[in-house]
Motif scaffolding. Sequence first.
Motif, mmCIF file in Angstrom:
data_model
loop_
_atom_site.group_PDB
_atom_site.id
_atom_site.type_symbol
_atom_site.label_atom_id
_atom_site.label_comp_id
_atom_site.label_asym_id
_atom_site.label_seq_id
_atom_site.Cartn_x
_atom_site.Cartn_y
_atom_site.Cartn_z
ATOM 1 N N ARG A 6 0.944 -1.232 0.050
ATOM 2 C CA ARG A 6 -0.172 0.059 0.206
ATOM 3 C C ARG A 6 0.810 1.173 -0.101
ATOM 4 N NH1 ARG A 6 -2.502 -2.832 3.584
ATOM 5 N NH2 ARG A 6 -3.886 -2.386 4.720
ATOM 6 N N ARG A 7 1.918 1.215 0.682
ATOM 7 C CA ARG A 7 2.873 2.313 0.927
ATOM 8 C C ARG A 7 3.458 2.456 -0.585
ATOM 9 N NH1 ARG A 7 6.007 0.937 6.254
ATOM 10 N NH2 ARG A 7 4.409 1.439 7.818
ATOM 11 N N LYS A 8 3.836 1.518 -1.301
ATOM 12 C CA LYS A 8 4.569 1.680 -2.562
ATOM 13 C C LYS A 8 3.361 2.253 -3.667
ATOM 14 C CE LYS A 8 8.127 -2.023 -2.328
ATOM 15 N NZ LYS A 8 8.513 -3.091 -2.988
ATOM 16 N N ARG A 9 2.251 1.875 -3.384
ATOM 17 C CA ARG A 9 1.390 2.357 -4.294
ATOM 18 C C ARG A 9 0.950 3.659 -3.998
ATOM 19 N NH1 ARG A 9 -4.239 -1.100 -4.356
ATOM 20 N NH2 ARG A 9 -4.296 -0.100 -2.357
ATOM 21 N N LEU A 10 0.761 4.098 -2.962
ATOM 22 C CA LEU A 10 0.573 5.419 -2.493
ATOM 23 C C LEU A 10 1.751 6.150 -2.796
ATOM 24 C CD1 LEU A 10 -1.032 7.499 -0.773
ATOM 25 C CD2 LEU A 10 0.181 6.824 1.270
ATOM 26 N N MET A 11 2.865 5.861 -2.534
ATOM 27 C CA MET A 11 4.259 6.728 -3.145
ATOM 28 C C MET A 11 4.067 6.725 -4.882
ATOM 29 S SD MET A 11 5.965 7.621 -0.820
ATOM 30 C CE MET A 11 7.514 8.159 -1.601
ATOM 31 N N ALA A 12 3.699 5.784 -5.490
ATOM 32 C CA ALA A 12 3.622 5.886 -7.027
ATOM 33 C C ALA A 12 2.616 7.059 -7.349
ATOM 34 C CB ALA A 12 3.347 4.519 -7.473
ATOM 35 N N VAL A 13 1.374 7.061 -6.707
ATOM 36 C CA VAL A 13 0.339 8.161 -7.070
ATOM 37 C C VAL A 13 0.917 9.384 -6.897
ATOM 38 C CG1 VAL A 13 -1.783 8.618 -6.210
ATOM 39 C CG2 VAL A 13 -1.419 6.290 -6.412
ATOM 40 N N LEU A 14 1.484 9.629 -5.412
ATOM 41 C CA LEU A 14 2.048 10.758 -5.111
ATOM 42 C C LEU A 14 3.202 11.272 -6.186
ATOM 43 C CD1 LEU A 14 2.292 10.620 -1.339
ATOM 44 C CD2 LEU A 14 0.803 11.750 -2.522
ATOM 45 N N ILE A 15 4.104 10.510 -6.580
ATOM 46 C CA ILE A 15 5.095 10.958 -7.350
ATOM 47 C C ILE A 15 4.392 11.156 -8.882
ATOM 48 C CG2 ILE A 15 7.069 10.049 -8.878
ATOM 49 C CD1 ILE A 15 7.776 8.287 -6.434
ATOM 50 N N GLY A 16 3.347 10.272 -9.147
ATOM 51 C CA GLY A 16 2.597 10.678 -10.570
ATOM 52 C C GLY A 16 1.983 11.993 -10.369
ATOM 53 N N PHE A 17 1.273 12.306 -9.498
ATOM 54 C CA PHE A 17 0.649 13.478 -9.029
ATOM 55 C C PHE A 17 1.473 14.713 -9.139
ATOM 56 C CE2 PHE A 17 -1.299 16.996 -6.537
ATOM 57 C CZ PHE A 17 -2.125 17.332 -7.089
ATOM 58 N N ILE A 18 2.780 14.553 -8.677
ATOM 59 C CA ILE A 18 3.747 15.565 -8.640
ATOM 60 C C ILE A 18 4.226 15.681 -10.073
ATOM 61 C CG2 ILE A 18 5.954 16.357 -7.986
ATOM 62 C CD1 ILE A 18 5.569 14.701 -5.234
ATOM 63 N N VAL A 19 4.379 14.766 -10.726
ATOM 64 C CA VAL A 19 4.885 14.641 -11.916
ATOM 65 C C VAL A 19 3.856 15.491 -13.197
ATOM 66 C CG1 VAL A 19 5.478 13.624 -14.152
ATOM 67 C CG2 VAL A 19 6.520 12.939 -11.828
#
Length: 293
Positions: A6-19
């Motif tokens: 879940r943490r990895k998925r959350l991190m991926a979503v945050l990174i994608g949002f930032i990008v």
Amino acid sequence: MPSLFRRKRLMAVLIGFIVLVALIGFSIRDRDSLTTPEKFFKDTVGWMQSIIHKPVSLVDNSVDNIQNMFEVYEQNQVLKARLSEYKGVIKDNQRLKNDNAELRKTMEKTKSLSDYSPIQATVIARSSDRWFEQMTINRGEEHGVAKDMAVLTSEGMVGKIKSAGAFHSTVQLLSGFDRSNKISSWVVRKDKNEAFGLIEGYDGESGRLLLKGIKLDEELKNGDTVISSGLGGVFPSNLRIGTVEEVVNDHFGLTKTAYVKPFADLFNINHVIVVDRSMQTVENEDQKEDGDS
């Protein structure tokens, strides 16, 4: 493990949002030129729009043209209908003008024939098989019409009453006259006395009346006027009949025959005047009695 996933998925979503935010900010800022990916994307979208726009525009224009054609066709149909109505109105107006002109002439003629007790009438029927011989008018015995009365238009004489009903009468036209129907006539000549003759029949080929029984020594000219003489005891005098167009000797060489063109149009008659001669006779007798007294 689930927590780490879940943490990895959350991190991926945050990174994608930032990008995504970074790309949006990068794309909306004021720049002098586009990046290569932007240019590629923009050109690709433009080509796709051009490819899609051409057939869509063609179809849209075709639909518009078809609609315009239908609209033009409907407008043409409406204009044709209105044009037909307009032509009909023009014809009706012309016919009414002609009728009014003929009625005015008839009224004027009626005033000039006041001594003859004129009876105005309208033609209501004309048989197709006897078009050149007879017609029916809307006046009869109840209006004072009787057999053998003269019938004329504003131009001249057209015939006589053949038979009279209570409210309608049959007119025998001059074009239907035969040897049994005669009109005692005068030929009015300039600087000469009148020449006597009898209207006896009609020449169908030339459309002229036959004035027979003219003396051989009488000289007639084209244009001489023919009027009723009143000597026959049936028709009043001075009714206009026609003009002389041709004079020939008869078969036996004893008399002359004149071809007379009628003043009135015998084939286009709408309004007529029936002339009662008895009124003139009665008035003359009354005048004579007054003079004798």
